[in-house]
Design an enzyme around this catalytic site. Structure first.
Site, PDB file in Angstrom:
ATOM      1  CE  LYS A  51      -3.419   2.930   0.727  1.00 17.35           C
ATOM      2  NZ  LYS A  51      -4.368   3.274  -0.346  1.00 17.35           N
ATOM      3  CB  CYS A 134      -3.250   9.383  -4.308  1.00 16.59           C
ATOM      4  SG  CYS A 134      -4.655   9.215  -3.190  1.00 16.59           S
TER       5      CYS A 134
HETATM    6  O1  RRO Z   1      -5.834   5.638  -0.707  1.00 20.15           O
HETATM    7  C1  RRO Z   1      -6.498   6.054  -1.682  1.00 20.15           C
HETATM    8  O2  RRO Z   1      -7.503   6.767  -1.559  1.00 20.15           O
HETATM    9  C2  RRO Z   1      -6.103   5.746  -3.058  1.00 20.15           C
HETATM   10  C3  RRO Z   1      -4.809   5.863  -3.525  1.00 20.15           C
HETATM   11 BR1  RRO Z   1      -3.386   6.333  -2.429  1.00 20.15          BR
HETATM   12  C4  RRO Z   1      -4.535   5.634  -4.896  1.00 20.15           C
HETATM   13  O3  RRO Z   1      -3.419   5.764  -5.395  1.00 20.15           O
HETATM   14  N1  RRO Z   1      -5.576   5.301  -5.690  1.00 20.15           N
HETATM   15  C5  RRO Z   1      -6.831   5.149  -5.215  1.00 20.15           C
HETATM   16  O4  RRO Z   1      -7.738   4.837  -6.008  1.00 20.15           O
HETATM   17  N2  RRO Z   1      -7.095   5.387  -3.901  1.00 20.15           N
END
Ligand code: RRO
Length: 316
Positions: A51, A134
């Site tokens: 993650k 993100c």
């Molecule tokens: O954690 C998120 O909200 C998230 C991330 Br970091 C990302 O790169 N892509 C996504 O769809 N959600």
């Protein structure tokens, strides 16, 4: 029959990183906690992607923050993660032959460089995947991948010290010229790979019965993943394949739920693929199923290796 299947080779390489299978998890999908990471290490996936992490632990956005329907998903997780030290300590403790990609998603150029310096000291990390895409940080208005000046400044600075294989997770682009521009910046630096694509930002899914949005953060808006985004993922892989230097590898991501989907991504120029929404839907057995489906699909087509059709998409 079984023997032919066994001979079909779905291993791959991202430059000198060898993956026994070209199928891995997408960052964010069940790869945050000790248990999730251990399960992935024990699975038949070709690599582990963690993650995206930040300097400090983050709880992320309020729930509900993930929702899926038959052909897609929407999320606004808000980068919940246990902090870089947790991921580094996990990797130090675990002995594995599986390649490990540490995903990094700092809030600023400074934080990203700090996190990369830290990760450079850890032997068990095969590569870094820097998340420039993100879509869900409520107080950060920009997606770094849409800011070519930011990408340029980052690359100019990071290679002054970085020794780790480094890749960038990109957002989906919807104009050819945007892909051309970002490619021309990336092409000037020793980037090893790009991962295309993160979820499509700023989507909205609603429940007509309750007349409501389905996730709480950001008034229901979030990143869209799953089957419905596959044509955009394929388009980005295909365009980057034509604009990037030939020694920059592409990892395809977006809407893969079958062996045939993986075939399509490789045909467009992906050397490996990542599974997000479908992994969350199906759990860890998805890697065995997709491996089997891909091998059966290749057998039907008389291909024995992914090298036989890699990047060979025909045009009229
Ligand atoms: O954690 C998120 O909200 C998230 C991330 Br970091 C990302 O790169 N892509 C996504 O769809 N959600």
């Amino acid at each position: 029959m079984k023997e032919i299947i066994n001979k079909i080779d779905i291993s791959t390489k991202i430059k000198n990183i060898k993956l026994s299978s070209c199928i891995m998890n997408a960052s964010g999908a069940l790869c945050s906690t000790e248990k999730e990471l251990s399960d992935l290490l024990d699975s038949s996936s070709g690599a582990l992607v963690t993650k995206s992490c930040t300097s400090d632990l983050r709880n992320g956005n309020p729930k509900p923050r993930y929702f899926e329907w038959n052909v897609g998903s929407i999320n606004s997780m808000g980068l919940p993660n246990l902090g870089i030290d947790f991921y580094i300590n996990f990797l130090k403790r675990k002995k594995t032959n599986k390649p490990v990609f540490l995903s990094i998603s700092g809030f600023s150029l400074k934080e990203n460089l700090y996190l990369i310096k830290k990760a450079n000291l850890i032997e068990n990390i095969s590569a870094l995947e820097i998340n420039f895409s993100c879509p869900n940080i409520l107080n950060r208005k920009k997606i770094f991948g849409y800011d070519s000046l930011y990408v340029y400044k980052f690359l100019k600075n990071v290679f002054k010290f970085n020794k780790k294989p480094l890749g960038i997770k990109l957002p989906p682009y919807f104009n050819e010229i945007h892909i051309k521009n970002i490619s021309s910046i990336i092409n000037r630096y020793p980037v090893m790979f790009v991962t295309c694509v993160n979820s499509i930002p700023n989507g909205l899914y609603i429940n007509s019965d309750t007349e409501s949005v389905v996730i709480r953060p950001n008034n229901g808006f979030g990143g869209i993943g799953g089957e419905i985004i596959k044509p955009f993922g394929l388009a980005n892989v295909s365009k980057f394949f034509s604009f990037l230097r030939k020694d920059i590898y592409i990892i395809g991501c977006g809407g893969i739920s079958s062996g045939k989907d993986i075939f399509d991504y490789i045909l467009c120029g992906a050397s490996a693929v990542q599974i997000g929404t479908q992994f969350i839907k199906e759990g860890i057995s998805v890697f065995d199923r997709l491996k089997k489906e891909l091998k059966n699909f290749l057998k039907k087509k008389n291909y024995f290796s992914i090298k036989n059709f890699f990047g060979n998409l025909k045009k009229f």
